[in-house]
Motif scaffolding. Sequence first.
Motif, PDB file in Angstrom:
ATOM      1  N   PHE A  14      32.842  29.888  37.983  1.00  0.00           N
ATOM      2  CA  PHE A  14      33.116  30.666  39.189  1.00  0.00           C
ATOM      3  C   PHE A  14      34.022  31.830  38.837  1.00  0.00           C
ATOM      4  O   PHE A  14      35.126  31.648  38.334  1.00  0.00           O
ATOM      5  N   LYS A  15      33.468  33.039  39.079  1.00  0.00           N
ATOM      6  CA  LYS A  15      34.261  34.231  38.768  1.00  0.00           C
ATOM      7  C   LYS A  15      34.491  34.985  40.062  1.00  0.00           C
ATOM      8  O   LYS A  15      33.559  35.608  40.569  1.00  0.00           O
ATOM      9  N   PRO A  16      35.672  34.908  40.627  1.00  0.00           N
ATOM     10  CA  PRO A  16      35.871  35.616  41.893  1.00  0.00           C
ATOM     11  C   PRO A  16      35.728  37.128  41.723  1.00  0.00           C
ATOM     12  O   PRO A  16      36.129  37.687  40.703  1.00  0.00           O
ATOM     13  N   SER A  71      41.534  37.628  38.088  1.00  0.00           N
ATOM     14  CA  SER A  71      41.730  36.180  37.925  1.00  0.00           C
ATOM     15  C   SER A  71      40.476  35.501  37.365  1.00  0.00           C
ATOM     16  O   SER A  71      40.539  34.339  36.934  1.00  0.00           O
ATOM     17  N   ALA A  72      39.343  36.229  37.349  1.00  0.00           N
ATOM     18  CA  ALA A  72      38.115  35.675  36.774  1.00  0.00           C
ATOM     19  C   ALA A  72      38.183  35.664  35.245  1.00  0.00           C
ATOM     20  O   ALA A  72      37.328  35.083  34.593  1.00  0.00           O
ATOM     21  N   HIS A  73      39.193  36.331  34.700  1.00  0.00           N
ATOM     22  CA  HIS A  73      39.281  36.447  33.233  1.00  0.00           C
ATOM     23  C   HIS A  73      40.661  36.005  32.742  1.00  0.00           C
ATOM     24  O   HIS A  73      41.464  36.824  32.265  1.00  0.00           O
ATOM     25  N   PRO A  74      40.954  34.699  32.856  1.00  0.00           N
ATOM     26  CA  PRO A  74      42.285  34.230  32.423  1.00  0.00           C
ATOM     27  C   PRO A  74      42.518  34.431  30.932  1.00  0.00           C
ATOM     28  O   PRO A  74      43.663  34.490  30.488  1.00  0.00           O
ATOM     29  N   ASP A  75      41.420  34.569  30.175  1.00  0.00           N
ATOM     30  CA  ASP A  75      41.588  34.820  28.737  1.00  0.00           C
ATOM     31  C   ASP A  75      42.235  36.194  28.501  1.00  0.00           C
ATOM     32  O   ASP A  75      43.087  36.359  27.630  1.00  0.00           O
ATOM     33  N   LYS A  76      41.847  37.164  29.340  1.00  0.00           N
ATOM     34  CA  LYS A  76      42.398  38.521  29.180  1.00  0.00           C
ATOM     35  C   LYS A  76      43.689  38.713  29.971  1.00  0.00           C
ATOM     36  O   LYS A  76      44.568  39.476  29.567  1.00  0.00           O
ATOM     37  N   PHE A  77      43.746  38.055  31.137  1.00  0.00           N
ATOM     38  CA  PHE A  77      44.921  38.229  32.019  1.00  0.00           C
ATOM     39  C   PHE A  77      45.480  36.848  32.371  1.00  0.00           C
ATOM     40  O   PHE A  77      45.245  36.315  33.462  1.00  0.00           O
ATOM     41  N   PRO A  78      46.185  36.248  31.442  1.00  0.00           N
ATOM     42  CA  PRO A  78      46.603  34.847  31.657  1.00  0.00           C
ATOM     43  C   PRO A  78      47.650  34.652  32.742  1.00  0.00           C
ATOM     44  O   PRO A  78      47.648  33.629  33.414  1.00  0.00           O
ATOM     45  N   GLU A  86      46.403  44.456  36.575  1.00  0.00           N
ATOM     46  CA  GLU A  86      45.003  44.863  36.404  1.00  0.00           C
ATOM     47  C   GLU A  86      44.363  45.163  37.775  1.00  0.00           C
ATOM     48  O   GLU A  86      43.595  46.119  37.932  1.00  0.00           O
ATOM     49  N   ARG A  87      44.727  44.361  38.782  1.00  0.00           N
ATOM     50  CA  ARG A  87      44.203  44.598  40.146  1.00  0.00           C
ATOM     51  C   ARG A  87      44.656  45.971  40.642  1.00  0.00           C
ATOM     52  O   ARG A  87      43.903  46.697  41.269  1.00  0.00           O
ATOM     53  N   GLU A  88      45.892  46.293  40.334  1.00  0.00           N
ATOM     54  CA  GLU A  88      46.427  47.620  40.714  1.00  0.00           C
ATOM     55  C   GLU A  88      45.584  48.734  40.084  1.00  0.00           C
ATOM     56  O   GLU A  88      45.288  49.740  40.707  1.00  0.00           O
ATOM     57  N   ARG A  89      45.215  48.534  38.816  1.00  0.00           N
ATOM     58  CA  ARG A  89      44.400  49.536  38.110  1.00  0.00           C
ATOM     59  C   ARG A  89      43.035  49.679  38.825  1.00  0.00           C
ATOM     60  O   ARG A  89      42.557  50.787  39.072  1.00  0.00           O
TER      61      ARG A  89
END
Length: 302
Positions: A14-16, A71-78, A86-89
């Motif tokens: 599940f990737k939000p 949050s779908a990429h905890p590997d990149k944004f733990p 990243e959301r701000e970007r």
Amino acid sequence: MESDILQFLPMPAFKPKLIEVALPLDAINKASAREKSIRHGHPSTLHLWWARRPLAACRAVLWASLVDDPSAHPDKFPTKEEQADERERLFKILEQLVVWKNSNDPDVLAEAKKEIERCFEGELPVVLDPFAGGGSIPLEAQRLGLKTLASDLNPVAVLINKAMLEIPPRFAGRPPVHPDAQNELGSWSKAQGLAADIKAYGTWMRYEAERRIGHLYPDATGPNGEQLTPIAWIWARTVKSPDPAWDGHVPLVKSWTLRKAKKGKPEVWVEPVIDRVAQAIDYKVNYGFAGGGKVVNALIQQ
Ligand SMILES: C[S@@+](CC[C@H](N)C(=O)[O-])C[C@H]1O[C@@H](n2cnc3c(N)ncnc32)[C@H](O)[C@@H]1O
């Protein structure tokens, strides 16, 4: 057994998507409200359509439905903080994307498309709007570089969508065929050639219509004797007059009122001026408040 098989199928992770977590609503609302006052280049000027959705809102919803939330990429944004940064970007990209003047900005669109492509390694999804109406959603999906399908029960909506989405791409990059339009520009990007042809042939049709039937739409005379071009005409059925002393046709009109008096503005109405000797009727446009009418214009109609 189906249930046993299902047990062994791997569940997709599940990737939000961004839209499920947060949106820069203020920027989207502002751009959507601003669109109401835009005329030039907006689909609302192509054809009236009720319940038309703002392009900015459609653009934002489509983009944010395709781009992953960090949050779908905890590997990149733990960490939560990294996800928020990243959301701000992503918000900054979206805030630029919804601005009307950026609608066709190649850099803004390229940046937005890059984010979509990043979330769909390989093939991009197809967007289908089965209730396309005025075409805001398919137009914006096309703008984001997605293959787009649109349909509607109403043939007028289908025509609007064809004119906006299907026909222009067919002529992309092609020069106009009208000889006058061919000399206008050196290169023809997007649907510029088609637009030049529509302008050239539209101008020809306007003059040709004026040449053939213009005499049926004479100019009006203003209060100071100046020539005025009427912007609207009221049509009335006519019948042969039952009056044995009047050998002509008379109009059937339910109301001569053009505008009722309100908010300090005077009433405007048509007054038939009957010439029994010449057996002709002229029509004057009057304005004034109750009892104090003033003639401002005389429209001639037989
Ligand atoms: C609210 S409008 C869509 C507005 C559109 N999103 C826009 O921005 O202009 C809903 C549309 O659904 C269409 N519609 C309603 N019932 C339908 C049906 N059964 N099949 C296809 N279209 C239908 C209507 O003709 C109308 O154009």
